[in-house]
Design a protein around this motif. Structure first.
Motif, PDB file in Angstrom:
ATOM      1  N   VAL A  47     -84.171  29.374 -40.869  1.00 32.32           N
ATOM      2  CA  VAL A  47     -83.987  29.082 -39.412  1.00 32.32           C
ATOM      3  C   VAL A  47     -82.820  28.365 -39.270  1.00 32.32           C
ATOM      4  O   VAL A  47     -82.048  28.350 -38.343  1.00 32.32           O
ATOM      5  CB  VAL A  47     -85.180  27.970 -39.028  1.00 32.32           C
ATOM      6  N   THR A  48     -82.410  27.467 -40.277  1.00 31.61           N
ATOM      7  CA  THR A  48     -80.795  26.777 -40.071  1.00 31.61           C
ATOM      8  C   THR A  48     -79.910  27.561 -40.068  1.00 31.61           C
ATOM      9  O   THR A  48     -79.040  27.456 -39.575  1.00 31.61           O
ATOM     10  CB  THR A  48     -80.972  25.721 -40.924  1.00 31.61           C
ATOM     11  N   VAL A  49     -80.014  28.679 -41.324  1.00 30.80           N
ATOM     12  CA  VAL A  49     -78.771  29.387 -41.327  1.00 30.80           C
ATOM     13  C   VAL A  49     -78.763  30.244 -40.059  1.00 30.80           C
ATOM     14  O   VAL A  49     -77.605  30.650 -39.742  1.00 30.80           O
ATOM     15  CB  VAL A  49     -79.040  30.203 -42.848  1.00 30.80           C
ATOM     16  N   THR A  50     -79.718  30.664 -39.661  1.00 31.15           N
ATOM     17  CA  THR A  50     -79.752  31.609 -38.558  1.00 31.15           C
ATOM     18  C   THR A  50     -79.263  31.017 -37.386  1.00 31.15           C
ATOM     19  O   THR A  50     -78.301  31.624 -36.281  1.00 31.15           O
ATOM     20  CB  THR A  50     -81.229  31.982 -38.047  1.00 31.15           C
ATOM     21  N   SER A  51     -79.657  29.861 -37.009  1.00 32.04           N
ATOM     22  CA  SER A  51     -78.999  29.158 -35.802  1.00 32.04           C
ATOM     23  C   SER A  51     -77.498  28.872 -36.081  1.00 32.04           C
ATOM     24  O   SER A  51     -76.728  29.020 -35.138  1.00 32.04           O
ATOM     25  CB  SER A  51     -79.939  27.784 -35.497  1.00 32.04           C
ATOM     26  N   ILE A  52     -76.968  28.475 -37.190  1.00 34.90           N
ATOM     27  CA  ILE A  52     -75.798  28.156 -37.553  1.00 34.90           C
ATOM     28  C   ILE A  52     -74.841  29.490 -37.219  1.00 34.90           C
ATOM     29  O   ILE A  52     -73.803  29.611 -36.770  1.00 34.90           O
ATOM     30  CB  ILE A  52     -75.535  27.660 -38.830  1.00 34.90           C
ATOM     31  N   THR A  53     -75.430  30.523 -38.081  1.00 31.87           N
ATOM     32  CA  THR A  53     -74.650  31.789 -37.895  1.00 31.87           C
ATOM     33  C   THR A  53     -74.669  32.355 -36.687  1.00 31.87           C
ATOM     34  O   THR A  53     -73.638  32.697 -36.156  1.00 31.87           O
ATOM     35  CB  THR A  53     -75.455  32.862 -38.939  1.00 31.87           C
ATOM     36  N   PHE A  54     -75.639  32.326 -35.871  1.00 33.78           N
ATOM     37  CA  PHE A  54     -75.783  32.808 -34.477  1.00 33.78           C
ATOM     38  C   PHE A  54     -74.655  32.028 -33.449  1.00 33.78           C
ATOM     39  O   PHE A  54     -73.930  32.745 -32.819  1.00 33.78           O
ATOM     40  CB  PHE A  54     -76.945  32.816 -33.828  1.00 33.78           C
ATOM     41  N   SER A  55     -74.546  30.817 -33.813  1.00 30.95           N
ATOM     42  CA  SER A  55     -73.641  30.123 -33.033  1.00 30.95           C
ATOM     43  C   SER A  55     -72.305  30.395 -33.322  1.00 30.95           C
ATOM     44  O   SER A  55     -71.437  30.379 -32.316  1.00 30.95           O
ATOM     45  CB  SER A  55     -73.829  28.371 -33.451  1.00 30.95           C
ATOM     46  N   LEU A  56     -71.953  30.604 -34.451  1.00 27.14           N
ATOM     47  CA  LEU A  56     -70.726  30.909 -35.047  1.00 27.14           C
ATOM     48  C   LEU A  56     -70.309  32.249 -34.250  1.00 27.14           C
ATOM     49  O   LEU A  56     -69.092  32.715 -33.875  1.00 27.14           O
ATOM     50  CB  LEU A  56     -70.489  31.076 -36.417  1.00 27.14           C
ATOM     51  N   LEU A  57     -71.008  33.419 -34.384  1.00 24.20           N
ATOM     52  CA  LEU A  57     -70.860  34.690 -33.868  1.00 24.20           C
ATOM     53  C   LEU A  57     -70.832  34.683 -32.418  1.00 24.20           C
ATOM     54  O   LEU A  57     -69.976  35.159 -31.691  1.00 24.20           O
ATOM     55  CB  LEU A  57     -72.076  35.657 -34.079  1.00 24.20           C
ATOM     56  N   LEU A  58     -71.555  33.788 -31.652  1.00 23.38           N
ATOM     57  CA  LEU A  58     -71.707  33.599 -30.279  1.00 23.38           C
ATOM     58  C   LEU A  58     -70.131  32.906 -29.968  1.00 23.38           C
ATOM     59  O   LEU A  58     -69.257  33.177 -28.920  1.00 23.38           O
ATOM     60  CB  LEU A  58     -72.577  32.961 -29.500  1.00 23.38           C
ATOM     61  N   LEU A  59     -69.878  32.052 -30.888  1.00 23.82           N
ATOM     62  CA  LEU A  59     -68.271  31.458 -30.522  1.00 23.82           C
ATOM     63  C   LEU A  59     -67.311  32.523 -30.624  1.00 23.82           C
ATOM     64  O   LEU A  59     -66.331  32.598 -29.835  1.00 23.82           O
ATOM     65  CB  LEU A  59     -68.146  30.398 -31.399  1.00 23.82           C
ATOM     66  N   ALA A  60     -67.357  33.195 -31.607  1.00 23.12           N
ATOM     67  CA  ALA A  60     -66.186  34.603 -31.605  1.00 23.12           C
ATOM     68  C   ALA A  60     -66.419  35.436 -30.432  1.00 23.12           C
ATOM     69  O   ALA A  60     -65.459  35.960 -30.080  1.00 23.12           O
ATOM     70  CB  ALA A  60     -66.843  35.195 -33.137  1.00 23.12           C
ATOM     71  N   VAL A  61     -67.487  35.676 -30.064  1.00 22.40           N
ATOM     72  CA  VAL A  61     -67.581  36.708 -28.807  1.00 22.40           C
ATOM     73  C   VAL A  61     -67.067  35.966 -27.605  1.00 22.40           C
ATOM     74  O   VAL A  61     -66.421  36.704 -26.930  1.00 22.40           O
ATOM     75  CB  VAL A  61     -69.046  37.048 -28.715  1.00 22.40           C
ATOM     76  N   GLN A  62     -67.130  34.710 -27.782  1.00 19.24           N
ATOM     77  CA  GLN A  62     -66.636  33.945 -26.470  1.00 19.24           C
ATOM     78  C   GLN A  62     -64.905  33.969 -26.614  1.00 19.24           C
ATOM     79  O   GLN A  62     -64.305  34.164 -25.494  1.00 19.24           O
ATOM     80  CB  GLN A  62     -67.012  32.710 -26.474  1.00 19.24           C
ATOM     81  N   GLN A  63     -64.643  34.013 -27.964  1.00 19.93           N
ATOM     82  CA  GLN A  63     -63.163  33.892 -27.943  1.00 19.93           C
ATOM     83  C   GLN A  63     -62.622  35.343 -27.657  1.00 19.93           C
ATOM     84  O   GLN A  63     -61.539  35.438 -27.200  1.00 19.93           O
ATOM     85  CB  GLN A  63     -62.817  33.380 -29.410  1.00 19.93           C
ATOM     86  N   GLY A  64     -63.325  36.385 -28.021  1.00 17.41           N
ATOM     87  CA  GLY A  64     -63.079  37.466 -27.466  1.00 17.41           C
ATOM     88  C   GLY A  64     -62.935  37.920 -26.489  1.00 17.41           C
ATOM     89  O   GLY A  64     -61.855  38.470 -25.482  1.00 17.41           O
ATOM     90  N   ALA A  65     -63.951  37.334 -25.546  1.00 17.35           N
ATOM     91  CA  ALA A  65     -64.071  37.481 -24.213  1.00 17.35           C
ATOM     92  C   ALA A  65     -62.879  36.797 -23.253  1.00 17.35           C
ATOM     93  O   ALA A  65     -62.319  37.348 -22.233  1.00 17.35           O
ATOM     94  CB  ALA A  65     -65.507  36.853 -23.461  1.00 17.35           C
ATOM     95  N   ALA A  66     -62.411  35.697 -23.955  1.00 15.32           N
ATOM     96  CA  ALA A  66     -61.481  34.800 -23.317  1.00 15.32           C
ATOM     97  C   ALA A  66     -60.077  35.646 -23.577  1.00 15.32           C
ATOM     98  O   ALA A  66     -59.097  35.303 -22.616  1.00 15.32           O
ATOM     99  CB  ALA A  66     -61.358  33.359 -24.062  1.00 15.32           C
ATOM    100  N   ALA A  67     -59.943  36.259 -24.547  1.00 15.77           N
ATOM    101  CA  ALA A  67     -58.773  36.959 -24.852  1.00 15.77           C
ATOM    102  C   ALA A  67     -58.580  38.151 -24.164  1.00 15.77           C
ATOM    103  O   ALA A  67     -57.286  38.634 -23.636  1.00 15.77           O
ATOM    104  CB  ALA A  67     -58.689  37.612 -26.385  1.00 15.77           C
ATOM    105  N   LEU A  68     -59.757  38.953 -23.796  1.00 15.37           N
ATOM    106  CA  LEU A  68     -59.860  40.190 -22.893  1.00 15.37           C
ATOM    107  C   LEU A  68     -60.636  39.924 -21.595  1.00 15.37           C
ATOM    108  O   LEU A  68     -59.899  39.154 -20.595  1.00 15.37           O
ATOM    109  CB  LEU A  68     -60.532  41.441 -23.640  1.00 15.37           C
ATOM    110  N   THR A  69     -61.774  40.070 -21.413  1.00 10.58           N
ATOM    111  CA  THR A  69     -62.507  39.850 -20.269  1.00 10.58           C
ATOM    112  C   THR A  69     -64.017  39.657 -20.631  1.00 10.58           C
ATOM    113  O   THR A  69     -64.470  39.949 -21.801  1.00 10.58           O
ATOM    114  CB  THR A  69     -62.443  41.105 -19.308  1.00 10.58           C
TER     115      THR A  69
END
Length: 473
Positions: A81-103
């Motif tokens: 549960v801990t690893v999943t929550s941390i990993t998903f948070s990092l992935l969503l942060l990466a997606v957010q950065q990609g969205a900020a760079a494009l749309t």
């Protein structure tokens, strides 16, 4: 016209859209883990009473007694549960950065990928499996097989984290995003072809307009029940009325925006009852939603490509790379759809007239990239767009060629913002030859003249606003 409230229908549509776009595979994976937990629970019943199944005594000794199993499962459950929550948070942060760079379109393509859906379902399903196994660890039930399987699946999950991180980073590359949307646009075209094959493109000559019907709701029109309209026409005015749809699927309609036109054979007089019944049935055939689906809407995919190109090419980001990738994707889409414009079969006996707007939207998206290239003075982007026009004009069908020639003619208005680089000079010459080859001599002359005017500015010191001075009288 009074607006129709359809909150339950919208709610159902939103649920269906969420399952189509993301929820189906993750929930199916979680249910699969729950089913696996039940099967393993039945297998673990053979350990009841302290007796080990034949050939598995070593496994029972390795996993330990009930207390050891409980401690092991509690540790695995909290860890996953801990690893999943941390990993998903990092992935969503990466997606957010990609969205900020494009749309924000990046989020849509991330959720639509089946592999991402499986990752989410796997980690959540594994957490459910381990927790269910922990609950079944009692004085009369010893989950040896389930605990061993939990360890194996957790080890696999840890390995999948590496793959998942790589995939997420790779998916955030502009080329990957555009390629994915490009594939979805081509796939969604099948939905268009099915609708086009059941309708007509041309309305009947000489028939008169009886009523212009406007929307009673607001939202995106995402569905059209052709059979319902056909039954209504058959019931109220067989063979004497046609319905001309004024929009295409995926279009946003506000209340009182035009939806369709009721047209009738000359001299036909519809009764008020027949007219009302026909209009009500046709209005009910349209399905509204608060969002569009990339899976079955070509216009939405083309809108995403155009938005990515506009954002990246403009001075907002000043990044030519995504714009070049969008131009290449649009070239492939226009090329593949061109032949269909003259080969699409329609239903000549259909009472519904529906226009094919997707090819037009594709060429309009290419035109938008040319326009925004003038704002950022990206010569490489303009060169690629002009080269694309020249390449397509050599082989596309007549309807597409006419639109491309019109795009070339309109693009000349922004040409004065650029410097005539060597690559742009070659691309303009190629475009002039392609236009002349397809019979657009007037546009070819205009392109040649504009290119010559731009060449006349070479070697002279001019500001952006005076690079190609206008003629004075």
């Amino acid at each position: 016209m009074k607006a129709i409230t359809s909150i339950p229908v919208r709610f159902v549509s939103a649920i269906k859209r969420s399952f189509r776009q993301f929820l189906s595979l993750p929930l199916a994976t979680v249910i699969g883990f729950a089913g696996l937990s039940v099967l393993v629970y039945l297998a673990d019943r053979s350990w009841s009473g302290g007796e080990a199944p034949h050939g598995f005594r070593w496994l029972g000794e390795l996993m330990g007694d009930r207390a050891a199993l409980g401690s092991l499962l509690a540790t695995v459950a909290s860890s996953i549960v801990t690893v999943t929550s941390i990993t998903f948070s990092l992935l969503l942060l990466a997606v957010q950065q990609g969205a900020a760079a494009l749309t924000a379109q990046v989020t849509d393509q991330f959720m639509a990928r089946k592999v991402n859906q499986f990752y989410f379902g796997y980690f959540v399903g594994l957490s459910v499996f381990v927790l269910m196994t922990l609950v079944t660890n009692t004085d009369y039930h010893r989950p040896v097989f389930a605990a061993a399987l939990s360890l194996l699946l957790t080890a696999l999950a840890l390995c999948l984290i590496i793959v998942m991180i790589y995939n997420t980073i790779d998916q955030m590359r502009p080329e990957q995003i555009i390629q994915f949307i490009h594939g979805k646009v081509l796939g969604a075209r099948d939905e268009d072809l099915t609708l086009l094959a059941a309708t007509r493109r041309e309305r009947r000559r000489g028939w008169s307009d009886v009523a212009l019907v406007r929307s009673c709701e607001s939202g995106y029109v995402v569905g059209l029940d052709l059979a319902r309209i056909e039954r209504a026409v058959e019931r109220h005015a067989r063979g004497d009325v046609e319905i001309e749809i004024l929009i295409t699927l995926g279009t946003y309609r506000a209340v009182h925006d035009p939806m369709f036109q009721v047209r009738a054979r000359p001299g036909l007089s519809l009764s008020e009852e027949a007219r009302t019944g026909l209009i009500d049935a046709a209005l009910a055939a349209f399905t509204y939603d608060d969002g569009r689906d990339l899976q079955n809407n070509t216009a939405y995919g083309l809108h995403q490509l155009s938005t990515i190109a506009w954002t990246s090419v403009s001075t907002s980001k000043s990044n030519p790379n995504p714009g070049l990738a969008v131009i290449q994707a649009l070239r492939d889409i226009i090329s593949q759809w061109s032949r269909g414009e003259v080969e699409i079969r329609d239903a000549s006996a259909s009472c519904i007239v529906y226009d094919d707007a997707a090819p037009v939207i594709a060429t309009d998206a290419l035109e938008a990239v040319i326009v925004v290239a003038s704002e950022s003075i990206q010569s490489q982007t303009l060169t690629e767009a002009v080269r694309t026009l020249a390449i397509l004009l050599h082989h596309v069908e007549a309807p597409t060629a006419e639109r491309l020639a019109d795009v070339a003619h309109r693009a000349l208005s922004s040409l004065g913002e650029h410097v005539l680089t060597r690559q742009l000079d070659v691309a303009l010459r190629d475009l002039t030859e392609a236009l002349r080859e397809r019979g657009f001599a007037t546009v070819a002359d205009a392109v040649g003249e504009a290119s010559a005017d731009l060449a006349a500015s070479l070697g002279k010191l001019n500001s952006r606003s005076t690079r190609v001075p206008g003629t004075t009288s």
